[in-house]
Design a protein around this motif. Structure first.
Motif: not given
Length: 504
Positions: A376-381
Protein backbone atom coordinates in the motif's frame (compact mmCIF):
# COMPACT_ATOMS: atom_id res chain seq x y z
CA UNK A 1 1.65 36.39 27.50
CA UNK A 2 -0.05 33.08 26.71
CA UNK A 3 -3.31 33.40 24.83
CA UNK A 4 -6.33 31.64 26.30
CA UNK A 5 -8.37 29.32 24.02
CA UNK A 6 -11.43 31.12 22.71
CA UNK A 7 -13.70 28.05 22.81
CA UNK A 8 -14.56 25.51 25.46
CA UNK A 9 -15.00 21.88 24.56
CA UNK A 10 -15.55 20.42 28.01
CA UNK A 11 -19.19 19.43 28.45
CA UNK A 12 -19.13 19.88 32.22
CA UNK A 13 -17.85 23.44 31.91
CA UNK A 14 -20.45 24.24 29.26
CA UNK A 15 -23.22 22.80 31.40
CA UNK A 16 -22.02 24.80 34.40
CA UNK A 17 -22.03 28.00 32.37
CA UNK A 18 -25.57 27.27 31.13
CA UNK A 19 -26.77 26.57 34.64
CA UNK A 20 -25.25 29.76 36.05
CA UNK A 21 -26.67 32.02 33.33
CA UNK A 22 -30.09 30.37 32.85
CA UNK A 23 -33.27 31.16 34.75
CA UNK A 24 -33.67 29.60 38.22
CA UNK A 25 -35.24 26.21 38.01
CA UNK A 26 -34.84 25.98 34.24
CA UNK A 27 -34.63 22.47 32.81
CA UNK A 28 -33.54 20.97 29.52
CA UNK A 29 -37.23 20.64 28.59
CA UNK A 30 -37.66 24.42 28.80
CA UNK A 31 -37.56 25.67 25.18
CA UNK A 32 -35.80 28.82 26.32
CA UNK A 33 -32.96 26.88 27.91
CA UNK A 34 -29.88 25.47 26.13
CA UNK A 35 -29.04 21.93 27.24
CA UNK A 36 -25.51 20.84 28.10
CA UNK A 37 -25.32 18.82 24.89
CA UNK A 38 -26.56 21.75 22.79
CA UNK A 39 -24.14 24.08 24.54
CA UNK A 40 -21.25 21.74 23.83
CA UNK A 41 -22.19 21.53 20.15
CA UNK A 42 -22.58 25.28 19.85
CA UNK A 43 -19.25 25.94 21.54
CA UNK A 44 -17.27 23.24 19.72
CA UNK A 45 -14.25 24.69 17.94
CA UNK A 46 -13.65 23.57 14.30
CA UNK A 47 -10.42 21.94 15.53
CA UNK A 48 -12.51 19.52 17.62
CA UNK A 49 -15.13 18.71 14.98
CA UNK A 50 -15.61 15.11 13.82
CA UNK A 51 -16.44 15.12 10.12
CA UNK A 52 -18.40 12.51 8.10
CA UNK A 53 -16.39 9.30 7.47
CA UNK A 54 -15.72 9.81 3.74
CA UNK A 55 -14.69 13.43 4.21
CA UNK A 56 -12.52 12.41 7.17
CA UNK A 57 -10.75 9.70 5.17
CA UNK A 58 -10.22 11.66 1.96
CA UNK A 59 -8.98 14.77 3.80
CA UNK A 60 -6.68 12.61 5.91
CA UNK A 61 -5.37 10.91 2.77
CA UNK A 62 -4.64 14.34 1.32
CA UNK A 63 -2.43 15.11 4.32
CA UNK A 64 -0.60 11.82 3.81
CA UNK A 65 -0.04 12.62 0.13
CA UNK A 66 1.31 16.06 1.04
CA UNK A 67 3.88 14.75 3.51
CA UNK A 68 4.67 11.29 2.11
CA UNK A 69 7.82 12.32 0.23
CA UNK A 70 9.10 14.20 3.27
CA UNK A 71 8.70 11.11 5.47
CA UNK A 72 10.38 8.62 3.15
CA UNK A 73 13.21 10.89 1.98
CA UNK A 74 15.38 10.79 5.17
CA UNK A 75 15.54 6.97 5.41
CA UNK A 76 16.11 6.74 1.65
CA UNK A 77 19.08 9.10 2.04
CA UNK A 78 20.52 7.76 5.31
CA UNK A 79 20.14 4.05 4.48
CA UNK A 80 22.52 3.90 1.48
CA UNK A 81 24.89 6.39 3.15
CA UNK A 82 25.50 4.09 6.12
CA UNK A 83 25.81 1.04 3.86
CA UNK A 84 22.39 -0.64 4.01
CA UNK A 85 21.07 -2.75 1.15
CA UNK A 86 18.05 -1.72 -0.93
CA UNK A 87 15.83 -4.14 1.00
CA UNK A 88 17.07 -2.83 4.36
CA UNK A 89 16.50 0.74 3.21
CA UNK A 90 12.93 -0.19 2.22
CA UNK A 91 12.51 -1.59 5.74
CA UNK A 92 13.61 1.80 7.12
CA UNK A 93 11.02 3.53 4.93
CA UNK A 94 8.22 1.34 6.27
CA UNK A 95 9.38 1.99 9.82
CA UNK A 96 9.40 5.75 9.16
CA UNK A 97 5.78 5.65 7.95
CA UNK A 98 4.71 3.54 10.95
CA UNK A 99 6.32 5.82 13.55
CA UNK A 100 5.12 8.97 11.74
CA UNK A 101 1.57 7.68 12.19
CA UNK A 102 2.12 7.06 15.90
CA UNK A 103 3.68 10.52 16.34
CA UNK A 104 0.77 12.17 14.52
CA UNK A 105 -1.75 10.42 16.78
CA UNK A 106 0.19 11.59 19.83
CA UNK A 107 0.00 15.18 18.55
CA UNK A 108 -3.62 15.25 17.44
CA UNK A 109 -5.38 13.06 20.03
CA UNK A 110 -2.86 13.27 22.86
CA UNK A 111 -2.86 11.68 26.31
CA UNK A 112 -2.09 13.09 29.75
CA UNK A 113 -0.03 16.24 29.01
CA UNK A 114 1.34 14.91 25.74
CA UNK A 115 0.11 16.37 22.46
CA UNK A 116 -0.79 19.82 21.16
CA UNK A 117 -4.28 18.55 20.18
CA UNK A 118 -4.06 20.57 16.98
CA UNK A 119 -4.21 19.29 13.35
CA UNK A 120 -0.47 18.77 13.50
CA UNK A 121 1.36 16.21 11.33
CA UNK A 122 4.59 14.67 12.63
CA UNK A 123 7.21 12.62 10.86
CA UNK A 124 10.94 11.99 10.47
CA UNK A 125 12.90 15.23 10.76
CA UNK A 126 15.07 16.44 7.88
CA UNK A 127 17.19 18.32 10.44
CA UNK A 128 18.97 15.15 11.53
CA UNK A 129 19.89 13.80 8.08
CA UNK A 130 23.36 15.38 7.80
CA UNK A 131 24.45 14.54 11.39
CA UNK A 132 23.15 10.97 11.05
CA UNK A 133 25.13 10.47 7.85
CA UNK A 134 28.23 11.85 9.59
CA UNK A 135 27.67 9.46 12.52
CA UNK A 136 26.96 6.26 10.60
CA UNK A 137 28.60 6.67 7.19
CA UNK A 138 29.89 3.31 5.96
CA UNK A 139 29.32 1.60 9.33
CA UNK A 140 26.29 -0.47 8.33
CA UNK A 141 24.22 -1.91 11.16
CA UNK A 142 26.64 -0.57 13.75
CA UNK A 143 26.18 2.96 12.44
CA UNK A 144 22.38 2.65 12.62
CA UNK A 145 22.65 1.33 16.20
CA UNK A 146 24.80 4.32 17.23
CA UNK A 147 22.33 6.73 15.60
CA UNK A 148 19.43 5.12 17.46
CA UNK A 149 21.29 5.28 20.79
CA UNK A 150 22.00 8.99 20.32
CA UNK A 151 18.35 9.69 19.42
CA UNK A 152 17.14 7.93 22.58
CA UNK A 153 19.35 10.08 24.83
CA UNK A 154 18.46 13.29 22.95
CA UNK A 155 14.74 12.46 23.24
CA UNK A 156 14.96 12.02 27.02
CA UNK A 157 16.73 15.38 27.25
CA UNK A 158 14.05 17.02 25.08
CA UNK A 159 11.23 15.61 27.20
CA UNK A 160 12.81 17.01 30.36
CA UNK A 161 13.31 20.43 28.74
CA UNK A 162 9.80 20.67 27.22
CA UNK A 163 8.11 22.47 30.17
CA UNK A 164 10.91 25.03 30.33
CA UNK A 165 11.20 25.44 26.58
CA UNK A 166 7.47 26.21 26.33
CA UNK A 167 7.89 29.17 28.69
CA UNK A 168 9.82 30.93 25.92
CA UNK A 169 6.44 31.65 24.31
CA UNK A 170 6.55 35.27 25.49
CA UNK A 171 9.63 35.77 23.32
CA UNK A 172 7.56 35.01 20.19
CA UNK A 173 5.51 38.19 19.52
CA UNK A 174 4.00 38.72 16.02
CA UNK A 175 7.15 40.36 14.69
CA UNK A 176 9.04 37.14 15.52
CA UNK A 177 6.37 34.57 14.64
CA UNK A 178 5.54 36.30 11.36
CA UNK A 179 9.21 36.25 10.37
CA UNK A 180 9.64 32.59 11.30
CA UNK A 181 6.43 31.45 9.59
CA UNK A 182 7.51 33.27 6.43
CA UNK A 183 10.91 31.56 6.63
CA UNK A 184 9.24 28.17 7.07
CA UNK A 185 7.34 28.62 3.82
CA UNK A 186 10.25 30.08 1.88
CA UNK A 187 12.63 27.37 3.18
CA UNK A 188 10.25 24.64 2.03
CA UNK A 189 9.84 26.01 -1.50
CA UNK A 190 13.27 24.70 -2.65
CA UNK A 191 12.03 21.22 -1.69
CA UNK A 192 9.11 21.66 -4.10
CA UNK A 193 11.48 22.97 -6.77
CA UNK A 194 13.70 19.91 -6.28
CA UNK A 195 10.72 17.56 -6.60
CA UNK A 196 9.68 19.39 -9.78
CA UNK A 197 12.98 18.43 -11.40
CA UNK A 198 12.57 14.74 -10.65
CA UNK A 199 14.96 12.31 -8.97
CA UNK A 200 18.43 13.77 -8.65
CA UNK A 201 21.00 11.78 -10.61
CA UNK A 202 18.37 9.95 -12.63
CA UNK A 203 17.82 10.34 -16.37
CA UNK A 204 15.75 13.39 -17.22
CA UNK A 205 16.55 15.24 -13.99
CA UNK A 206 15.65 18.90 -14.51
CA UNK A 207 14.30 18.24 -18.02
CA UNK A 208 11.56 20.31 -19.64
CA UNK A 209 9.38 17.20 -19.44
CA UNK A 210 9.64 17.00 -15.65
CA UNK A 211 9.28 20.71 -15.04
CA UNK A 212 6.42 20.85 -17.55
CA UNK A 213 4.66 18.09 -15.62
CA UNK A 214 5.10 20.07 -12.40
CA UNK A 215 3.71 23.19 -14.09
CA UNK A 216 0.74 21.22 -15.44
CA UNK A 217 -0.02 19.85 -11.95
CA UNK A 218 0.16 23.36 -10.53
CA UNK A 219 -2.33 24.58 -13.16
CA UNK A 220 -4.61 21.60 -12.46
CA UNK A 221 -4.65 22.37 -8.73
CA UNK A 222 -5.38 26.06 -9.36
CA UNK A 223 -8.13 25.21 -11.87
CA UNK A 224 -9.75 22.76 -9.44
CA UNK A 225 -9.66 25.34 -6.67
CA UNK A 226 -11.34 27.84 -8.98
CA UNK A 227 -13.98 25.57 -10.54
CA UNK A 228 -14.96 23.21 -7.73
CA UNK A 229 -17.10 24.05 -4.73
CA UNK A 230 -17.57 22.71 -1.23
CA UNK A 231 -15.75 19.55 -0.19
CA UNK A 232 -14.30 18.87 -3.65
CA UNK A 233 -12.63 22.27 -3.54
CA UNK A 234 -11.11 21.39 -0.16
CA UNK A 235 -9.45 18.25 -1.55
CA UNK A 236 -8.22 20.00 -4.71
CA UNK A 237 -4.62 19.11 -3.81
CA UNK A 238 -5.42 15.39 -3.59
CA UNK A 239 -7.44 15.49 -6.81
CA UNK A 240 -4.61 17.38 -8.51
CA UNK A 241 -2.14 14.69 -7.45
CA UNK A 242 -4.42 11.95 -8.80
CA UNK A 243 -5.03 13.71 -12.12
CA UNK A 244 -1.34 14.57 -12.46
CA UNK A 245 -0.34 10.95 -11.82
CA UNK A 246 -2.86 9.65 -14.38
CA UNK A 247 -1.49 12.09 -16.97
CA UNK A 248 2.08 11.01 -16.12
CA UNK A 249 1.44 7.27 -16.72
CA UNK A 250 1.37 7.34 -20.54
CA UNK A 251 4.36 9.68 -20.46
CA UNK A 252 6.41 6.94 -18.77
CA UNK A 253 6.94 8.96 -15.61
CA UNK A 254 5.29 6.48 -13.24
CA UNK A 255 6.93 3.20 -12.23
CA UNK A 256 4.97 0.23 -10.86
CA UNK A 257 8.12 -1.70 -9.90
CA UNK A 258 7.84 -0.72 -6.24
CA UNK A 259 4.35 -2.22 -6.02
CA UNK A 260 5.32 -5.46 -7.77
CA UNK A 261 8.31 -6.01 -5.46
CA UNK A 262 6.59 -4.97 -2.21
CA UNK A 263 5.39 -7.46 0.41
CA UNK A 264 1.67 -7.32 1.22
CA UNK A 265 2.29 -7.28 4.99
CA UNK A 266 5.30 -6.28 7.07
CA UNK A 267 6.00 -5.14 10.63
CA UNK A 268 9.00 -3.06 11.76
CA UNK A 269 10.57 -5.63 14.09
CA UNK A 270 11.96 -3.87 17.19
CA UNK A 271 15.73 -3.30 17.04
CA UNK A 272 15.96 -4.99 13.66
CA UNK A 273 19.54 -3.67 13.24
CA UNK A 274 20.71 -4.55 16.75
CA UNK A 275 20.60 -2.99 20.21
CA UNK A 276 21.29 0.76 20.40
CA UNK A 277 24.86 1.85 21.07
CA UNK A 278 25.91 5.04 22.82
CA UNK A 279 28.78 7.27 21.71
CA UNK A 280 29.39 10.69 23.28
CA UNK A 281 30.08 12.56 20.03
CA UNK A 282 26.95 11.13 18.39
CA UNK A 283 24.85 11.98 21.44
CA UNK A 284 26.06 15.60 21.45
CA UNK A 285 25.23 15.98 17.75
CA UNK A 286 21.72 14.60 18.13
CA UNK A 287 21.06 16.69 21.26
CA UNK A 288 21.80 19.78 19.15
CA UNK A 289 19.42 18.46 16.48
CA UNK A 290 16.76 17.96 19.15
CA UNK A 291 17.04 21.60 20.26
CA UNK A 292 16.77 22.71 16.63
CA UNK A 293 13.68 20.53 16.13
CA UNK A 294 12.07 21.91 19.29
CA UNK A 295 12.66 25.46 18.07
CA UNK A 296 11.10 24.71 14.68
CA UNK A 297 8.17 22.84 16.24
CA UNK A 298 7.46 25.80 18.53
CA UNK A 299 7.34 28.12 15.52
CA UNK A 300 5.17 25.63 13.61
CA UNK A 301 2.67 25.33 16.47
CA UNK A 302 2.41 29.11 16.73
CA UNK A 303 1.81 29.27 12.96
CA UNK A 304 -0.80 26.51 13.01
CA UNK A 305 -2.54 28.05 16.02
CA UNK A 306 -3.10 31.26 14.05
CA UNK A 307 -4.25 29.40 10.95
CA UNK A 308 -6.91 27.37 12.81
CA UNK A 309 -8.02 30.21 15.08
CA UNK A 310 -6.89 28.57 18.32
CA UNK A 311 -3.71 30.41 19.39
CA UNK A 312 -1.07 28.06 20.79
CA UNK A 313 -0.55 28.93 24.45
CA UNK A 314 2.20 27.76 26.79
CA UNK A 315 0.40 24.54 27.67
CA UNK A 316 -0.19 23.72 24.00
CA UNK A 317 3.49 24.25 23.19
CA UNK A 318 4.54 22.09 26.13
CA UNK A 319 2.20 19.27 25.09
CA UNK A 320 3.33 19.49 21.48
CA UNK A 321 7.01 19.32 22.41
CA UNK A 322 6.33 16.37 24.69
CA UNK A 323 4.62 14.57 21.80
CA UNK A 324 7.66 15.25 19.61
CA UNK A 325 10.10 13.93 22.18
CA UNK A 326 8.03 10.89 23.23
CA UNK A 327 7.62 9.96 19.56
CA UNK A 328 11.36 10.42 19.01
CA UNK A 329 12.05 8.20 22.01
CA UNK A 330 9.82 5.42 20.69
CA UNK A 331 11.01 5.67 17.07
CA UNK A 332 14.42 3.94 17.49
CA UNK A 333 12.69 0.91 19.05
CA UNK A 334 10.87 0.51 15.71
CA UNK A 335 13.94 1.35 13.61
CA UNK A 336 13.09 4.96 12.80
CA UNK A 337 14.58 8.39 13.43
CA UNK A 338 13.80 11.61 15.29
CA UNK A 339 10.26 12.95 14.82
CA UNK A 340 9.24 16.58 14.44
CA UNK A 341 6.54 18.78 12.90
CA UNK A 342 5.82 18.84 9.17
CA UNK A 343 5.35 22.47 8.18
CA UNK A 344 4.03 21.64 4.70
CA UNK A 345 0.78 20.35 6.18
CA UNK A 346 0.17 23.73 7.82
CA UNK A 347 -0.10 25.11 4.30
CA UNK A 348 -2.64 22.39 3.46
CA UNK A 349 -4.77 23.33 6.49
CA UNK A 350 -4.60 27.02 5.53
CA UNK A 351 -5.56 26.28 1.93
CA UNK A 352 -8.38 23.76 2.49
CA UNK A 353 -9.74 25.41 5.67
CA UNK A 354 -10.37 21.91 7.08
CA UNK A 355 -9.22 22.45 10.65
CA UNK A 356 -10.35 19.25 12.39
CA UNK A 357 -7.57 17.50 14.28
CA UNK A 358 -9.44 14.24 13.78
CA UNK A 359 -8.85 14.55 10.03
CA UNK A 360 -5.11 14.62 10.66
CA UNK A 361 -5.48 11.79 13.19
CA UNK A 362 -7.12 9.79 10.39
CA UNK A 363 -4.05 10.58 8.30
CA UNK A 364 -1.95 9.21 11.16
CA UNK A 365 -3.94 5.99 11.08
CA UNK A 366 -3.38 5.73 7.32
CA UNK A 367 0.36 6.17 7.87
CA UNK A 368 0.39 3.32 10.38
CA UNK A 369 -1.41 1.06 7.90
CA UNK A 370 1.05 2.04 5.17
CA UNK A 371 3.91 1.17 7.51
CA UNK A 372 2.35 -2.26 8.11
CA UNK A 373 1.56 -2.80 4.42
CA UNK A 374 4.56 -2.11 2.18
CA UNK A 375 2.46 -2.76 -0.94
CA UNK A 376 0.00 0.00 0.00
CA UNK A 377 2.89 2.34 0.78
CA UNK A 378 4.29 1.63 -2.67
CA UNK A 379 0.92 2.61 -4.20
CA UNK A 380 1.22 6.07 -2.67
CA UNK A 381 4.75 6.21 -4.08
CA UNK A 382 3.28 6.01 -7.60
CA UNK A 383 2.92 9.80 -7.55
CA UNK A 384 5.90 11.11 -9.58
CA UNK A 385 8.10 13.69 -7.90
CA UNK A 386 7.35 16.38 -10.53
CA UNK A 387 3.63 16.00 -9.83
CA UNK A 388 4.28 16.31 -6.12
CA UNK A 389 6.50 19.33 -6.78
CA UNK A 390 3.77 21.20 -8.66
CA UNK A 391 1.34 20.74 -5.77
CA UNK A 392 4.09 21.53 -3.26
CA UNK A 393 4.54 25.03 -4.67
CA UNK A 394 0.96 25.86 -3.65
CA UNK A 395 1.29 24.15 -0.26
CA UNK A 396 4.55 25.74 0.80
CA UNK A 397 3.64 29.11 -0.66
CA UNK A 398 0.53 29.07 1.54
CA UNK A 399 2.76 28.82 4.62
CA UNK A 400 4.79 31.85 3.52
CA UNK A 401 1.55 33.73 2.83
CA UNK A 402 0.41 33.00 6.40
CA UNK A 403 3.65 34.53 7.69
CA UNK A 404 3.19 37.64 5.58
CA UNK A 405 -0.38 37.90 6.87
CA UNK A 406 0.95 37.85 10.44
CA UNK A 407 3.61 40.47 9.67
CA UNK A 408 0.89 42.73 8.25
CA UNK A 409 -0.42 43.12 11.79
CA UNK A 410 2.96 43.31 13.56
CA UNK A 411 3.15 47.13 13.79
CA UNK A 412 6.02 47.34 11.33
CA UNK A 413 5.91 51.12 11.46
CA UNK A 414 6.74 51.18 15.19
CA UNK A 415 10.25 51.22 16.59
CA UNK A 416 12.71 48.93 14.85
CA UNK A 417 10.29 46.14 13.92
CA UNK A 418 10.98 46.55 10.20
CA UNK A 419 14.73 46.27 10.91
CA UNK A 420 14.16 43.12 12.97
CA UNK A 421 12.22 41.49 10.13
CA UNK A 422 14.70 42.61 7.45
CA UNK A 423 17.75 41.29 9.32
CA UNK A 424 16.13 38.03 10.41
CA UNK A 425 14.83 37.23 6.94
CA UNK A 426 18.18 38.12 5.40
CA UNK A 427 20.14 35.80 7.67
CA UNK A 428 17.48 33.08 7.51
CA UNK A 429 17.65 33.04 3.72
CA UNK A 430 21.43 32.47 3.60
CA UNK A 431 21.21 28.63 3.46
CA UNK A 432 18.72 28.95 0.58
CA UNK A 433 20.38 31.72 -1.42
CA UNK A 434 23.99 30.64 -0.76
CA UNK A 435 24.04 26.95 0.31
CA UNK A 436 27.87 26.87 0.61
CA UNK A 437 28.10 30.07 2.66
CA UNK A 438 29.09 28.20 5.85
CA UNK A 439 31.24 25.53 4.18
CA UNK A 440 34.30 26.34 6.33
CA UNK A 441 32.43 26.04 9.65
CA UNK A 442 32.62 22.95 11.94
CA UNK A 443 30.10 20.22 11.10
CA UNK A 444 28.41 20.38 14.51
CA UNK A 445 27.77 24.11 14.04
CA UNK A 446 26.28 23.46 10.60
CA UNK A 447 23.43 21.54 12.25
CA UNK A 448 22.06 24.94 13.30
CA UNK A 449 23.40 27.24 10.58
CA UNK A 450 22.15 25.10 7.71
CA UNK A 451 18.60 25.57 8.97
CA UNK A 452 17.44 29.01 7.89
CA UNK A 453 14.36 28.58 10.08
CA UNK A 454 16.46 28.08 13.22
CA UNK A 455 18.97 30.86 12.54
CA UNK A 456 16.25 33.29 11.48
CA UNK A 457 14.24 32.45 14.59
CA UNK A 458 17.21 32.99 16.93
CA UNK A 459 18.12 36.30 15.26
CA UNK A 460 14.51 37.53 15.41
CA UNK A 461 14.23 36.66 19.13
CA UNK A 462 17.56 38.32 20.02
CA UNK A 463 16.82 41.48 18.04
CA UNK A 464 13.31 41.71 19.47
CA UNK A 465 14.75 41.53 22.98
CA UNK A 466 17.42 44.12 22.16
CA UNK A 467 15.12 46.64 20.49
CA UNK A 468 11.73 46.10 22.12
CA UNK A 469 12.46 44.95 25.67
CA UNK A 470 15.88 45.76 27.09
CA UNK A 471 16.04 49.24 28.56
CA UNK A 472 12.33 49.96 28.19
CA UNK A 473 10.55 51.53 31.13
CA UNK A 474 6.97 51.78 32.28
CA UNK A 475 5.14 55.07 32.59
CA UNK A 476 6.05 55.24 36.32
CA UNK A 477 9.76 55.04 35.48
CA UNK A 478 10.32 51.49 36.73
CA UNK A 479 12.10 48.97 34.49
CA UNK A 480 9.77 46.89 32.33
CA UNK A 481 9.80 43.12 32.79
CA UNK A 482 11.03 41.27 29.74
CA UNK A 483 8.10 39.78 27.89
CA UNK A 484 5.49 41.89 29.73
CA UNK A 485 2.93 43.17 27.21
CA UNK A 486 2.58 46.90 26.62
CA UNK A 487 -0.37 48.76 25.13
CA UNK A 488 1.35 48.58 21.75
CA UNK A 489 1.91 44.85 22.17
CA UNK A 490 -1.77 44.28 22.95
CA UNK A 491 -2.81 46.32 19.93
CA UNK A 492 -0.45 44.27 17.80
CA UNK A 493 -1.90 41.02 19.12
CA UNK A 494 -5.40 42.20 18.20
CA UNK A 495 -4.23 43.14 14.71
CA UNK A 496 -2.66 39.70 14.29
CA UNK A 497 -5.91 38.05 15.39
CA UNK A 498 -7.75 39.96 12.66
CA UNK A 499 -5.13 39.00 10.09
CA UNK A 500 -5.28 35.35 11.12
CA UNK A 501 -9.07 35.41 10.83
CA UNK A 502 -8.70 36.32 7.17
CA UNK A 503 -7.01 32.94 6.56
CA UNK A 504 -10.15 31.05 7.40
Amino acid sequence: MAAEPRFRTDAAETAADTESTGAPGATSEDPGTISAEQGETAAKHPVDEILPPFKMFSSGLQHVAAMYAGVVAPPMIVGPAVGLTAKETAFLVGAALFTAGIATLFQTLGFWRVGSRLPFVNGVSFGGVSPMIAIGKGRGHEGIAVIFGAIIVASVLGFILAPYFSKLLRFFPPVVTGTVITLIGVSLLPVAFGWSQGTQGAAGYGSMKNIGMAALTLLIVLALRKLLRGFLQQIAILLGLVVGTVVAIPMGMTSFDAMRNADPVGFPTPFHFGAPQFEISAIISMCIVMLVCMTESTADMLALGKVVGRPADERTIEGGLRADTVSSLISPFFNSFMASAFAQNIGLVAMTKVRSRYVVATGGGILILLGLCPMAAAAIALVPLPVLGGAGIVLFGSVAASGIQTLAGAAMEKGENALIVATSLGIGLIPIAAPDFYHAFPKNVLVVLDSGISTGCVVAIVLNLAFNHLGRRKSDGTPETVGEPTVDDNATQQAVAKAAAALH
